[in-house]
Design a protein around this motif. Sequence first.
Motif, PDB file in Angstrom:
ATOM      1  N   ARG A 157       0.808  -1.212   0.000  1.00 38.05           N
ATOM      2  CA  ARG A 157       0.000   0.000   0.000  1.00 38.05           C
ATOM      3  C   ARG A 157       0.845   1.268   0.000  1.00 38.05           C
ATOM      4  O   ARG A 157       0.421   2.293  -0.535  1.00 38.05           O
ATOM      5  N   VAL A 158       2.016   1.189   0.583  1.00 38.81           N
ATOM      6  CA  VAL A 158       2.774   2.421   0.802  1.00 38.81           C
ATOM      7  C   VAL A 158       4.020   2.522  -0.077  1.00 38.81           C
ATOM      8  O   VAL A 158       4.287   3.552  -0.674  1.00 38.81           O
ATOM      9  N   GLN A 159       4.771   1.449  -0.208  1.00 42.55           N
ATOM     10  CA  GLN A 159       6.123   1.575  -0.702  1.00 42.55           C
ATOM     11  C   GLN A 159       6.361   1.144  -2.138  1.00 42.55           C
ATOM     12  O   GLN A 159       7.296   1.602  -2.750  1.00 42.55           O
ATOM     13  N   ARG A 160       5.572   0.229  -2.680  1.00 46.78           N
ATOM     14  CA  ARG A 160       5.864  -0.217  -4.036  1.00 46.78           C
ATOM     15  C   ARG A 160       5.539   0.890  -5.030  1.00 46.78           C
ATOM     16  O   ARG A 160       4.468   1.476  -4.999  1.00 46.78           O
ATOM     17  N   LYS A 161       6.464   1.148  -5.940  1.00 49.75           N
ATOM     18  CA  LYS A 161       6.302   2.188  -6.944  1.00 49.75           C
ATOM     19  C   LYS A 161       6.407   1.585  -8.336  1.00 49.75           C
ATOM     20  O   LYS A 161       7.068   0.576  -8.543  1.00 49.75           O
ATOM     21  N   THR A 162       5.757   2.231  -9.288  1.00 49.52           N
ATOM     22  CA  THR A 162       5.800   1.763 -10.671  1.00 49.52           C
ATOM     23  C   THR A 162       7.087   2.246 -11.329  1.00 49.52           C
ATOM     24  O   THR A 162       7.412   3.430 -11.313  1.00 49.52           O
ATOM     25  N   VAL A 163       7.796   1.314 -11.898  1.00 51.83           N
ATOM     26  CA  VAL A 163       9.068   1.620 -12.538  1.00 51.83           C
ATOM     27  C   VAL A 163       9.036   1.079 -13.956  1.00 51.83           C
ATOM     28  O   VAL A 163       8.601  -0.046 -14.196  1.00 51.83           O
ATOM     29  N   ASP A 164       9.466   1.889 -14.932  1.00 55.34           N
ATOM     30  CA  ASP A 164       9.528   1.437 -16.321  1.00 55.34           C
ATOM     31  C   ASP A 164      10.748   0.555 -16.515  1.00 55.34           C
ATOM     32  O   ASP A 164      11.869   0.921 -16.161  1.00 55.34           O
ATOM     33  N   THR A 165      10.530  -0.604 -17.086  1.00 51.71           N
ATOM     34  CA  THR A 165      11.641  -1.505 -17.376  1.00 51.71           C
ATOM     35  C   THR A 165      11.468  -2.061 -18.776  1.00 51.71           C
ATOM     36  O   THR A 165      10.365  -2.069 -19.325  1.00 51.71           O
ATOM     37  N   LYS A 166      12.558  -2.520 -19.354  1.00 52.23           N
ATOM     38  CA  LYS A 166      12.512  -3.132 -20.685  1.00 52.23           C
ATOM     39  C   LYS A 166      12.837  -4.609 -20.552  1.00 52.23           C
ATOM     40  O   LYS A 166      13.854  -4.984 -19.987  1.00 52.23           O
ATOM     41  N   ASN A 167      11.981  -5.430 -21.119  1.00 50.65           N
ATOM     42  CA  ASN A 167      12.177  -6.870 -21.039  1.00 50.65           C
ATOM     43  C   ASN A 167      11.993  -7.483 -22.418  1.00 50.65           C
ATOM     44  O   ASN A 167      11.251  -6.964 -23.257  1.00 50.65           O
ATOM     45  N   PHE A 168      12.657  -8.608 -22.654  1.00 48.61           N
ATOM     46  CA  PHE A 168      12.380  -9.402 -23.834  1.00 48.61           C
ATOM     47  C   PHE A 168      11.112 -10.190 -23.545  1.00 48.61           C
ATOM     48  O   PHE A 168      11.105 -11.077 -22.692  1.00 48.61           O
ATOM     49  N   LYS A 169      10.043  -9.866 -24.245  1.00 47.09           N
ATOM     50  CA  LYS A 169       8.750 -10.452 -23.916  1.00 47.09           C
ATOM     51  C   LYS A 169       8.652 -11.899 -24.371  1.00 47.09           C
ATOM     52  O   LYS A 169       8.248 -12.782 -23.628  1.00 47.09           O
ATOM     53  N   ASP A 170       8.985 -12.119 -25.642  1.00 44.67           N
ATOM     54  CA  ASP A 170       8.812 -13.458 -26.220  1.00 44.67           C
ATOM     55  C   ASP A 170      10.176 -14.072 -26.523  1.00 44.67           C
ATOM     56  O   ASP A 170      11.054 -13.420 -27.093  1.00 44.67           O
ATOM     57  N   PHE A 171      10.319 -15.318 -26.211  1.00 41.41           N
ATOM     58  CA  PHE A 171      11.531 -16.070 -26.539  1.00 41.41           C
ATOM     59  C   PHE A 171      11.132 -17.250 -27.419  1.00 41.41           C
ATOM     60  O   PHE A 171      10.261 -18.040 -27.051  1.00 41.41           O
ATOM     61  N   GLU A 172      11.750 -17.332 -28.580  1.00 43.57           N
ATOM     62  CA  GLU A 172      11.420 -18.396 -29.521  1.00 43.57           C
ATOM     63  C   GLU A 172      12.521 -19.443 -29.522  1.00 43.57           C
ATOM     64  O   GLU A 172      13.710 -19.123 -29.522  1.00 43.57           O
ATOM     65  N   ASP A 173      12.112 -20.710 -29.575  1.00 41.26           N
ATOM     66  CA  ASP A 173      13.061 -21.818 -29.599  1.00 41.26           C
ATOM     67  C   ASP A 173      13.789 -21.855 -30.939  1.00 41.26           C
ATOM     68  O   ASP A 173      13.182 -21.663 -32.000  1.00 41.26           O
ATOM     69  N   ARG A 174      15.069 -22.125 -30.883  1.00 36.43           N
ATOM     70  CA  ARG A 174      15.878 -22.261 -32.096  1.00 36.43           C
ATOM     71  C   ARG A 174      16.619 -23.596 -32.123  1.00 36.43           C
ATOM     72  O   ARG A 174      17.543 -23.775 -32.915  1.00 36.43           O
ATOM     73  N   PHE A 175      16.204 -24.549 -31.289  1.00 42.32           N
ATOM     74  CA  PHE A 175      16.911 -25.827 -31.218  1.00 42.32           C
ATOM     75  C   PHE A 175      16.814 -26.606 -32.523  1.00 42.32           C
ATOM     76  O   PHE A 175      17.709 -27.388 -32.868  1.00 42.32           O
ATOM     77  N   GLN A 176      15.706 -26.413 -33.276  1.00 38.74           N
ATOM     78  CA  GLN A 176      15.483 -27.217 -34.477  1.00 38.74           C
ATOM     79  C   GLN A 176      16.553 -26.987 -35.537  1.00 38.74           C
ATOM     80  O   GLN A 176      16.919 -27.919 -36.273  1.00 38.74           O
ATOM     81  N   PHE A 177      17.084 -25.753 -35.615  1.00 36.31           N
ATOM     82  CA  PHE A 177      18.132 -25.475 -36.597  1.00 36.31           C
ATOM     83  C   PHE A 177      19.418 -26.241 -36.256  1.00 36.31           C
ATOM     84  O   PHE A 177      20.063 -26.819 -37.141  1.00 36.31           O
ATOM     85  N   PHE A 178      19.772 -26.243 -35.002  1.00 34.21           N
ATOM     86  CA  PHE A 178      20.995 -26.939 -34.585  1.00 34.21           C
ATOM     87  C   PHE A 178      20.848 -28.456 -34.742  1.00 34.21           C
ATOM     88  O   PHE A 178      21.780 -29.136 -35.190  1.00 34.21           O
ATOM     89  N   LEU A 179      19.692 -28.980 -34.379  1.00 38.03           N
ATOM     90  CA  LEU A 179      19.476 -30.420 -34.524  1.00 38.03           C
ATOM     91  C   LEU A 179      19.430 -30.816 -36.003  1.00 38.03           C
ATOM     92  O   LEU A 179      19.918 -31.886 -36.380  1.00 38.03           O
ATOM     93  N   GLY A 180      18.858 -29.948 -36.852  1.00 42.46           N
ATOM     94  CA  GLY A 180      18.824 -30.235 -38.288  1.00 42.46           C
ATOM     95  C   GLY A 180      20.214 -30.286 -38.891  1.00 42.46           C
ATOM     96  O   GLY A 180      20.538 -31.183 -39.675  1.00 42.46           O
ATOM     97  N   ILE A 181      21.067 -29.318 -38.531  1.00 39.36           N
ATOM     98  CA  ILE A 181      22.445 -29.313 -39.043  1.00 39.36           C
ATOM     99  C   ILE A 181      23.200 -30.535 -38.534  1.00 39.36           C
ATOM    100  O   ILE A 181      23.967 -31.170 -39.277  1.00 39.36           O
ATOM    101  N   ALA A 182      22.996 -30.889 -37.259  1.00 40.16           N
ATOM    102  CA  ALA A 182      23.657 -32.071 -36.706  1.00 40.16           C
ATOM    103  C   ALA A 182      23.242 -33.326 -37.467  1.00 40.16           C
ATOM    104  O   ALA A 182      24.084 -34.197 -37.769  1.00 40.16           O
TER     105      ALA A 182
END
Length: 365
Positions: free
Chosen positions: A292-317
């Motif tokens: 109620r008293v102390q938490r404040k809103t702070v602007d931050t930058k985050n990577f929202k979405d993370f996409e898997d890239r394992f298929q490319f490495f497994l395909g080359i292997a």
Amino acid sequence: MLRFAHIELLWGLAAIPFLIALFVLVSRWKKKAIGRLGDKKVVDMMIPEVSFTRPWLKFILFIFAYAFLVVGIADPRIGSKLEEVKQKSADLMILLDVSNSMLAQDITPSRLENAKRAIAQLIDNLHNDRIGIVVFAGEAYVQLPITTDYSAAKLFLNTINTDMVPTQGTAIGAAIDMGMRSFDFKNGTGKAMIVITDGENHEDDAVAAAKNAADKDVTVNVIGIGSLEGAPIPIYENGKEAGFHTDSLGKPVLSKLNETMGKEVSAAGKGAYVRATNANSGMNIVLDQIDRVQRKTVDTKNFKDFEDRFQFFLGIAFLLLVAEFFISNRKSLRLGNVKLFEVKSPTPAAGIGASQNRINTEKSK
């Protein structure tokens, strides 16, 4: 931004130098074994199909396939979208009393262990907040600088005991001052302290320290831990209980919760006071107050979405392993017989015929 879902699996890449060393040793052993058979030219005529370069090519393909396979299994992920989000966060500093009186067992299993469990539960419920830990008895020390690494916080929490501060006492004021010095007042987040103590302050002016913190927009909340009736303070030797602390008359010293001190400190610090019990640590009530008293809103930058890239490495292997499979260890005799750049000399008969044709042509002219 690149991250791995199972980064610990990348340790599998450490096996590559050992595989290379093993292959080199085996190759040298084979070369020496063939060399002992006789003259190199004669041996080459005896085993014309044996190739000494193709095994190296196959091994190189295998090593690259192995490396891509390990990276693929570790599941690399790429942040595909950078988004600015607004998060509510606070900097929380836990001030934990580690004086000998915290060993009293009126709160099971002891005041200190009960407090550590409450802090661990608090850490488990944090998301965007930063947390730090100050331990104090007669003096105050920073046990954990303020951080968002909750795993490290729990690791440091487990090491806390009453032996880590050599000077006995309960210097709440010194702990509050130490907590204030640990905050970063430039980051714009709300700040609060949670003091966990039995309140037996004998060292300094804790009320004045709490008021100074409140003047800088830092609330000081107090969780009183212990009972009003009090309990004896056990003595431990070699990890086993060996009696209780006694006064000059030989009677056990009873350590009682000083609620008056706790309430005075929290009031001066514009925070909440809660008495902990076996059923309720009081931590949730304090956190509600901080929300109620102390938490404040702070602007931050985050990577929202993370996409898997394992298929490319497994395909080359997979492709590298297929190529390695179809490359034979032996030479191709058909290809070896094809000599694209060899100039064939004319046969004697062909040479005589050509000369005769030239003579006949000149006579006809």
